[in-house]
Design a protein around this motif. Structure first.
Motif, mmCIF file in Angstrom:
data_model
loop_
_atom_site.group_PDB
_atom_site.id
_atom_site.type_symbol
_atom_site.label_atom_id
_atom_site.label_comp_id
_atom_site.label_asym_id
_atom_site.label_seq_id
_atom_site.Cartn_x
_atom_site.Cartn_y
_atom_site.Cartn_z
ATOM 1 N N VAL A 141 -5.956 -0.698 3.916
ATOM 2 C CA VAL A 141 -7.171 -1.107 4.630
ATOM 3 C C VAL A 141 -7.161 -2.621 4.846
ATOM 4 C CG1 VAL A 141 -9.694 -1.287 4.445
ATOM 5 C CG2 VAL A 141 -8.550 0.871 3.887
ATOM 6 N N PHE A 142 -6.740 -3.382 3.829
ATOM 7 C CA PHE A 142 -6.651 -4.834 3.979
ATOM 8 C C PHE A 142 -5.676 -5.214 5.085
ATOM 9 C CE2 PHE A 142 -7.811 -5.525 -0.768
ATOM 10 C CZ PHE A 142 -9.131 -5.226 -0.481
ATOM 11 N N ILE A 187 -9.247 -9.524 -4.124
ATOM 12 C CA ILE A 187 -9.751 -8.152 -4.272
ATOM 13 C C ILE A 187 -8.609 -7.203 -4.624
ATOM 14 C CG2 ILE A 187 -10.798 -6.208 -3.042
ATOM 15 C CD1 ILE A 187 -12.441 -8.323 -1.469
ATOM 16 N N ASN A 188 -7.479 -7.379 -3.957
ATOM 17 C CA ASN A 188 -6.321 -6.534 -4.221
ATOM 18 C C ASN A 188 -5.867 -6.689 -5.679
ATOM 19 O OD1 ASN A 188 -4.159 -4.746 -3.351
ATOM 20 N ND2 ASN A 188 -2.834 -6.529 -3.517
ATOM 21 N N LEU A 221 -8.945 -11.338 0.248
ATOM 22 C CA LEU A 221 -8.321 -10.015 0.153
ATOM 23 C C LEU A 221 -7.263 -9.967 -0.928
ATOM 24 C CD1 LEU A 221 -8.051 -8.913 3.886
ATOM 25 C CD2 LEU A 221 -9.780 -8.315 2.198
ATOM 26 N N PHE A 264 -5.932 4.812 -5.079
ATOM 27 C CA PHE A 264 -7.036 4.045 -4.498
ATOM 28 C C PHE A 264 -6.612 2.613 -4.204
ATOM 29 C CE2 PHE A 264 -10.809 1.306 -5.094
ATOM 30 C CZ PHE A 264 -11.573 1.777 -4.040
ATOM 31 N N SER A 265 -5.887 1.997 -5.141
ATOM 32 C CA SER A 265 -5.398 0.630 -4.943
ATOM 33 C C SER A 265 -4.455 0.558 -3.739
ATOM 34 C CB SER A 265 -4.681 0.147 -6.219
ATOM 35 O OG SER A 265 -4.237 -1.176 -6.073
ATOM 36 N N ILE A 290 -4.491 2.612 -1.107
ATOM 37 C CA ILE A 290 -5.287 2.811 0.105
ATOM 38 C C ILE A 290 -6.030 1.533 0.469
ATOM 39 C CG2 ILE A 290 -7.281 4.054 1.059
ATOM 40 C CD1 ILE A 290 -6.251 6.528 -0.559
ATOM 41 N N THR A 291 -6.570 0.832 -0.540
ATOM 42 C CA THR A 291 -7.261 -0.431 -0.236
ATOM 43 C C THR A 291 -6.289 -1.459 0.334
ATOM 44 O OG1 THR A 291 -7.039 -1.249 -2.509
ATOM 45 C CG2 THR A 291 -9.092 -0.115 -1.946
ATOM 46 N N GLY A 310 0.820 -1.209 0.000
ATOM 47 C CA GLY A 310 0.000 0.000 0.000
ATOM 48 C C GLY A 310 0.850 1.253 0.000
ATOM 49 N N PHE A 325 -8.321 -4.819 -8.010
ATOM 50 C CA PHE A 325 -8.087 -3.364 -8.015
ATOM 51 C C PHE A 325 -6.836 -3.009 -8.810
ATOM 52 C CE2 PHE A 325 -10.633 -2.850 -3.913
ATOM 53 C CZ PHE A 325 -11.733 -2.327 -4.600
#
Length: 193
Positions: free
Chosen positions: A150-151, A173-174, A170, A143-144, A146-147, A122, A177
């Protein structure tokens, strides 16, 4: 002031180099993005499989790496540091074997390591996004990033209860993104050629 001008000049040079790569190789970035989206969707659909597969695959890599260390240490037994090389190899073989033989325990360990991975990834993505700014779609990379942070936070909070499926989910999802941001960036640079 002169130092700030040099920094600004270096940043502009990096941005121009990135722009050139995006414009010249937009098809490769598009294919890479689509690959990450497909891989990510697979991991989201069957997260338990991906979680265990990651642990077992990593176990084999660590085990083979340890075997190479041991082999080299034995061949060069007169080399200074022999004991350290041998110890590293044995440690890798043991850890690799444990990941393969007991993937559930490896999942817990790897889940903690994935939290660290997502945190560092991140930070790297956010740094890259600010280097790309003001190029088009730089915010998608931000955004990627930041996610990913968050993960890392989600894993840190609930790793023991959800480790069997959270890691694969996760990770998927990562990847989605990341793939989506690469697709958007590549399509934008295709259009401006």
């Amino acid at each position: 002031m002169h130092k700030q001008e040099n920094i600004d000049s270096d940043i502009q040079r990096l941005q121009q180099e990135m722009l050139s790569y995006f414009q010249t190789h937009w098809k490769l970035f598009l294919l890479e993005g689509l690959f990450f989206i497909l891989l990510g969707l697979s991991a989201v659909l069957i997260p338990q499989f991906f979680t265990v597969a990651i642990v077992i695959f990593l176990g084999w890599i660590i085990l083979f790496g340890g075997a190479v260390h041991i082999g080299r240490a034995l061949v060069f037994s007169a080399m200074p540091g022999f004991a350290a090389w041998l110890f590293m190899g044995v440690l890798q073989v043991v850890v690799g074997y444990l990941f393969i033989a007991q993937p559930a325990a490896g999942v817990l360990t790897l889940t903690v390591l994935m939290a660290l991975f997502f945190a560092f990834e991140g930070i790297a993505k956010i740094s890259l996004a600010f280097m790309m700014r003001p190029l088009a779609n730089w915010g998608l990379m931000l955004f990627s990033g930041i996610t990913a942070l968050v993960f890392a936070l989600i894993i840190s909070i609930s790793w023991a209860e959800t480790s069997q499926w959270l890691l694969g989910l996760l990770l998927g999802i990562n990847m989605i993104f990341l793939g989506w941001s690469l697709v958007q960036i590549s399509l934008h640079h295709k259009e401006i050629q």
